[in-house]
Design a protein around this motif. Structure first.
Motif, PDB file in Angstrom:
ATOM      1  N   GLN A  53       0.815  -1.208   0.000  1.00 43.48           N
ATOM      2  CA  GLN A  53       0.000   0.000   0.000  1.00 43.48           C
ATOM      3  C   GLN A  53       0.853   1.265   0.000  1.00 43.48           C
ATOM      4  OE1 GLN A  53      -0.265  -2.586   2.023  1.00 43.48           O
ATOM      5  NE2 GLN A  53      -2.389  -3.251   2.230  1.00 43.48           N
ATOM      6  N   ALA A  54       1.868   1.311   0.872  1.00 44.42           N
ATOM      7  CA  ALA A  54       2.706   2.511   0.958  1.00 44.42           C
ATOM      8  C   ALA A  54       3.510   2.708  -0.328  1.00 44.42           C
ATOM      9  CB  ALA A  54       3.643   2.409   2.160  1.00 44.42           C
ATOM     10  N   ARG A  55       4.037   1.628  -0.887  1.00 40.00           N
ATOM     11  CA  ARG A  55       4.808   1.717  -2.124  1.00 40.00           C
ATOM     12  C   ARG A  55       3.930   2.230  -3.261  1.00 40.00           C
ATOM     13  NH1 ARG A  55       7.299  -3.768  -4.214  1.00 40.00           N
ATOM     14  NH2 ARG A  55       8.375  -3.554  -2.201  1.00 40.00           N
ATOM     15  N   TYR A  69      -5.484   5.729   1.951  1.00 38.70           N
ATOM     16  CA  TYR A  69      -5.928   4.469   2.543  1.00 38.70           C
ATOM     17  C   TYR A  69      -5.891   4.633   4.067  1.00 38.70           C
ATOM     18  CZ  TYR A  69      -0.908   3.327   3.054  1.00 38.70           C
ATOM     19  OH  TYR A  69       0.421   3.337   3.368  1.00 38.70           O
ATOM     20  N   PRO A  70      -7.044   4.545   4.719  1.00 42.38           N
ATOM     21  CA  PRO A  70      -7.077   4.702   6.180  1.00 42.38           C
ATOM     22  C   PRO A  70      -6.358   3.566   6.871  1.00 42.38           C
ATOM     23  CG  PRO A  70      -9.202   3.942   5.381  1.00 42.38           C
ATOM     24  CD  PRO A  70      -8.365   4.240   4.160  1.00 42.38           C
ATOM     25  N   LYS A  71      -5.812   3.871   8.046  1.00 44.37           N
ATOM     26  CA  LYS A  71      -5.072   2.864   8.824  1.00 44.37           C
ATOM     27  C   LYS A  71      -5.647   2.775  10.233  1.00 44.37           C
ATOM     28  CE  LYS A  71      -1.313   5.118   7.625  1.00 44.37           C
ATOM     29  NZ  LYS A  71      -1.723   5.775   6.369  1.00 44.37           N
ATOM     30  N   PRO A  88      -3.163  -1.177   7.417  1.00 44.06           N
ATOM     31  CA  PRO A  88      -4.266  -0.696   6.575  1.00 44.06           C
ATOM     32  C   PRO A  88      -5.617  -1.203   7.059  1.00 44.06           C
ATOM     33  CG  PRO A  88      -2.422  -1.409   5.224  1.00 44.06           C
ATOM     34  CD  PRO A  88      -2.109  -1.843   6.630  1.00 44.06           C
ATOM     35  N   LEU A  89      -6.586  -0.316   7.114  1.00 38.45           N
ATOM     36  CA  LEU A  89      -7.927  -0.665   7.567  1.00 38.45           C
ATOM     37  C   LEU A  89      -8.668  -1.507   6.534  1.00 38.45           C
ATOM     38  CD1 LEU A  89     -10.210  -0.164   9.732  1.00 38.45           C
ATOM     39  CD2 LEU A  89     -10.899   1.775   8.304  1.00 38.45           C
TER      40      LEU A  89
END
Length: 222
Positions: A53-55, A69-71, A88-89
């Motif tokens: 997700q972060a990448r 993207y909510p966490k 990640p949620l």
């Protein structure tokens, strides 16, 4: 409207009591990020590769796409030490804003970490208000179970058939938690909570044989 000085990021000196113009921090942030937000921008849902997700978000940002993207944040125990961890949620799903025809789905799909878009058969559009609402809930801490300030959250009311705003108070900082001290003698140092009495925390400085006691308002999760 922003003043010319504010728009040019030049330092401005104001006198006490002087009335200044309103500065929209969100618009300024957008300008600094050089994102072109237009009426044709729409939100969609992309699927990332596992743990990417972060990448993917970084790659999208570099191409001028906004993503979100909510966490969720919780205390996680490891080797008798509790640390605040985010994950990640929504699993592998992230929201991506695409402004067609200026931006394309093909370029977004080619980003390292993106597997594809949720489609039927074309990419499924997500209402802008829904994404904005999710962003607000994330910023206000609805999914943060570590912070010590009261957290607003939405809860489904089966009687009224609507989501209602509530306030949650998280559990206090637990014994064994890794913390960062933000004031006093040990400012900016990491420590482990060894005991607590009311709102007072006893702690041991990480990696050192030094101990202290401090009010929990003077520490943060680390």
């Amino acid at each position: 409207m922003q003043t010319g000085a504010a728009m040019n990021n030049r330092p401005v000196t104001y006198k006490i009591g002087q009335v200044v113009e309103f500065v929209d921090l969100i618009e300024r942030e957008r300008a600094e990020d050089q994102f072109q937000i237009t009426p044709t921008s729409r939100w969609y849902v992309a699927v990332t590769n596992p743990n990417c997700q972060a990448r993917a978000a970084l790659g999208l940002h570099e191409l001028g796409y906004r993503s979100f993207y909510p966490k969720i944040r919780r205390w996680v125990s490891h080797a008798r030490v509790k640390t605040a961890k985010e994950k990640p949620l929504l699993g592998r799903y992230i929201f991506v804003e695409v402004d067609q025809p200026r931006q394309s789905f093909g370029a977004a799909r080619a980003v390292n970490g993106i597997e594809g878009f949720v489609s039927n058969p074309d990419p499924v559009r997500i209402p802008n208000k829904f994404v904005q609402h999710m962003r607000e809930r994330y910023v206000y801490g609805e999914w943060d179970f570590v912070r010590q300030e009261p957290c607003p959250f939405y809860e489904w009311n089966a009687v009224t058939g609507q989501m209602e705003l509530q306030t949650r108070k998280n559990a206090p900082i637990p014994i064994g938690a890794r913390i960062k001290i933000v004031e006093g003698e040990f400012n900016d140092m990491l420590a482990i909570v060894t005991a607590r009495k009311g709102r007072r925390l006893d702690f041991k400085i990480a990696g050192e044989n030094r101990y202290g006691r401090m009010n929990e308002c003077s520490v943060r999760a680390a």
